[in-house]
Design a protein around this motif. Structure first.
Motif, PDB file in Angstrom:
ATOM      1  N   GLY A  81       0.825  -1.207   0.000  1.00  0.00           N
ATOM      2  CA  GLY A  81       0.000   0.000   0.000  1.00  0.00           C
ATOM      3  C   GLY A  81       0.862   1.260   0.000  1.00  0.00           C
ATOM      4  N   HIS A  82       0.417   2.268  -0.741  1.00  0.00           N
ATOM      5  CA  HIS A  82       1.209   3.521  -0.803  1.00  0.00           C
ATOM      6  C   HIS A  82       1.263   4.224   0.546  1.00  0.00           C
ATOM      7  CE1 HIS A  82      -2.811   4.929  -2.786  1.00  0.00           C
ATOM      8  NE2 HIS A  82      -2.935   4.921  -1.479  1.00  0.00           N
ATOM      9  N   GLU A  83       0.361   3.858   1.465  1.00  0.00           N
ATOM     10  CA  GLU A  83       0.405   4.466   2.801  1.00  0.00           C
ATOM     11  C   GLU A  83       1.678   4.077   3.557  1.00  0.00           C
ATOM     12  OE1 GLU A  83      -1.841   2.444   1.573  1.00  0.00           O
ATOM     13  OE2 GLU A  83      -2.219   0.763   2.915  1.00  0.00           O
ATOM     14  N   LYS A  84       2.392   3.073   3.006  1.00  0.00           N
ATOM     15  CA  LYS A  84       3.664   2.671   3.630  1.00  0.00           C
ATOM     16  C   LYS A  84       4.859   3.144   2.805  1.00  0.00           C
ATOM     17  CE  LYS A  84       1.601  -1.608   5.120  1.00  0.00           C
ATOM     18  NZ  LYS A  84       1.748  -2.979   4.671  1.00  0.00           N
ATOM     19  N   LEU A  85       4.656   4.144   1.986  1.00  0.00           N
ATOM     20  CA  LEU A  85       5.734   4.521   1.063  1.00  0.00           C
ATOM     21  C   LEU A  85       7.011   4.952   1.756  1.00  0.00           C
ATOM     22  CD1 LEU A  85       5.958   7.905   0.664  1.00  0.00           C
ATOM     23  CD2 LEU A  85       3.950   7.508  -0.697  1.00  0.00           C
ATOM     24  N   ASP A  86       6.875   5.441   2.998  1.00  0.00           N
ATOM     25  CA  ASP A  86       8.082   5.877   3.729  1.00  0.00           C
ATOM     26  C   ASP A  86       9.008   4.698   4.068  1.00  0.00           C
ATOM     27  OD1 ASP A  86       5.824   5.170   5.310  1.00  0.00           O
ATOM     28  OD2 ASP A  86       6.843   5.912   7.100  1.00  0.00           O
ATOM     29  N   LEU A  87       8.486   3.469   4.007  1.00  0.00           N
ATOM     30  CA  LEU A  87       9.338   2.298   4.264  1.00  0.00           C
ATOM     31  C   LEU A  87      10.219   1.974   3.055  1.00  0.00           C
ATOM     32  CD1 LEU A  87       6.795  -0.154   5.965  1.00  0.00           C
ATOM     33  CD2 LEU A  87       8.374   1.466   7.048  1.00  0.00           C
ATOM     34  N   TYR A  88       9.837   2.485   1.893  1.00  0.00           N
ATOM     35  CA  TYR A  88      10.524   2.129   0.652  1.00  0.00           C
ATOM     36  C   TYR A  88      11.288   3.294   0.019  1.00  0.00           C
ATOM     37  CZ  TYR A  88       7.384  -1.871   0.972  1.00  0.00           C
ATOM     38  OH  TYR A  88       6.706  -2.984   1.398  1.00  0.00           O
ATOM     39  N   VAL A  89      10.792   4.516   0.234  1.00  0.00           N
ATOM     40  CA  VAL A  89      11.420   5.685  -0.407  1.00  0.00           C
ATOM     41  C   VAL A  89      11.877   6.628   0.695  1.00  0.00           C
ATOM     42  CG1 VAL A  89      11.155   7.474  -2.170  1.00  0.00           C
ATOM     43  CG2 VAL A  89       9.700   5.442  -2.272  1.00  0.00           C
ATOM     44  N   ARG A  90      13.171   6.879   0.729  1.00  0.00           N
ATOM     45  CA  ARG A  90      13.708   7.727   1.810  1.00  0.00           C
ATOM     46  C   ARG A  90      14.220   9.061   1.269  1.00  0.00           C
ATOM     47  NH1 ARG A  90      14.908   3.254   5.342  1.00  0.00           N
ATOM     48  NH2 ARG A  90      12.791   2.829   6.056  1.00  0.00           N
ATOM     49  N   ASP A  91      14.606   9.080  -0.028  1.00  0.00           N
ATOM     50  CA  ASP A  91      15.203  10.298  -0.585  1.00  0.00           C
ATOM     51  C   ASP A  91      14.116  11.212  -1.163  1.00  0.00           C
ATOM     52  OD1 ASP A  91      17.842   9.451  -0.071  1.00  0.00           O
ATOM     53  OD2 ASP A  91      17.721   8.120  -1.812  1.00  0.00           O
ATOM     54  N   GLN A  92      14.502  12.455  -1.406  1.00  0.00           N
ATOM     55  CA  GLN A  92      13.562  13.414  -1.981  1.00  0.00           C
ATOM     56  C   GLN A  92      13.118  12.975  -3.380  1.00  0.00           C
ATOM     57  OE1 GLN A  92      15.309  17.402  -1.818  1.00  0.00           O
ATOM     58  NE2 GLN A  92      13.793  17.808  -0.230  1.00  0.00           N
ATOM     59  N   VAL A  93      11.905  13.327  -3.731  1.00  0.00           N
ATOM     60  CA  VAL A  93      11.392  13.011  -5.065  1.00  0.00           C
ATOM     61  C   VAL A  93      10.918  14.296  -5.749  1.00  0.00           C
ATOM     62  CG1 VAL A  93      10.694  10.644  -4.464  1.00  0.00           C
ATOM     63  CG2 VAL A  93       9.025  12.500  -4.248  1.00  0.00           C
ATOM     64  N   ALA A  94      10.904  14.264  -7.094  1.00  0.00           N
ATOM     65  CA  ALA A  94      10.470  15.438  -7.860  1.00  0.00           C
ATOM     66  C   ALA A  94       8.956  15.444  -8.041  1.00  0.00           C
ATOM     67  CB  ALA A  94      11.142  15.440  -9.221  1.00  0.00           C
TER      68      ALA A  94
END
Ligand SMILES: C[S@@+](CC[C@H](N)C(=O)[O-])C[C@H]1O[C@@H](n2cnc3c(N)ncnc32)[C@H](O)[C@@H]1O
Length: 195
Positions: A81-94
């Motif tokens: 689920g995208h609600e857990k995106l902080d577990l997979y993406v740590r760096d800044q995104v555009a």
């Protein structure tokens, strides 16, 4: 020629204007992979796309499209689920895109829901770099879609005007509650730049 009645084309238009080669971006709802493929094209060889979906069949369809277009190596497919995106993406995104609702031709029960969408959006906004965009395609024509739209507009209305600008685009002369677009831009330095 851009067709403004095609809200997904407008969403791509905004992404195209702001995403550069080498950027990291998120597709929060991969579905059949149209948006993931589009993003993989614009981030180039040195960029990367993180694509989420809760349905493995959606990710399989996305993977097939990417493989056919030789772009699979630019994308990480995440069956969560995208609600857990902080577990997979740590760096800044555009940029991040949410194409909400259910998979066309798929299980209508597996639709996005306002609580998880808003929880995910809060995390995504904190990952956006300066002038980064969150683009959301809303579908108020079905039950949960209508609630989701209402809750998202309330949520966006409470975002700090110093840090975010929120654009809401909708067709006012079309029947049957057509899709709508929210475009959120983060401004990390507006206090000094606009002074
Ligand atoms: C309208 S479709 C996306 C269309 C897609 N962007 C495309 O280009 O084909 C919505 C997708 O969101 C997915 N979804 C629903 N809840 C989700 C969640 N919490 N996290 C990630 N994906 C979710 C559904 O499984 C569905 O595939």
């Amino acid at each position: 020629m851009l067709k403004i009645r095609k809200i997904t084309e407008l969403a791509h238009h905004y992404l195209q204007l702001s995403v550069r080669e080498g950027d990291r971006v998120i597709d929060a709802t991969a579905g059949n992979g149209i948006d993931t493929l589009f993003l993989a094209g614009i981030v180039g060889k040195s960029g990367h796309v993180f694509a989420f979906d809760i349905q493995s069949e959606a990710l399989a369809a996305t993977e097939k499209k990417l493989t056919e277009n030789h772009l699979k190596d630019r994308v990480t497919l995440i069956n969560d689920g995208h609600e857990k995106l902080d577990l997979y993406v740590r760096d800044q995104v555009a940029a991040v895109i949410y194409n909400l609702g259910y998979l066309p031709g798929g299980n209508k029960g597996k639709t996005t829901e306002h609580e998880t969408t808003i929880s995910s959006l809060g995390k995504a906004l904190r990952l956006l770099k300066n002038e980064g965009l969150a683009v959301l395609v809303l579908y108020p024509g079905h039950g949960e879609g209508k609630t989701e739209k209402g809750q998202l507009i309330k949520y966006c209305g409470r975002l700090s005007p110093r840090e975010y600008n929120v654009l809401h685009l909708r067709l006012v002369n079309q029947p049957n509650e057509p899709p709508e677009l929210l475009v959120i831009q983060r401004n990390l330095f507006s206090r000094t730049a606009d002074a």
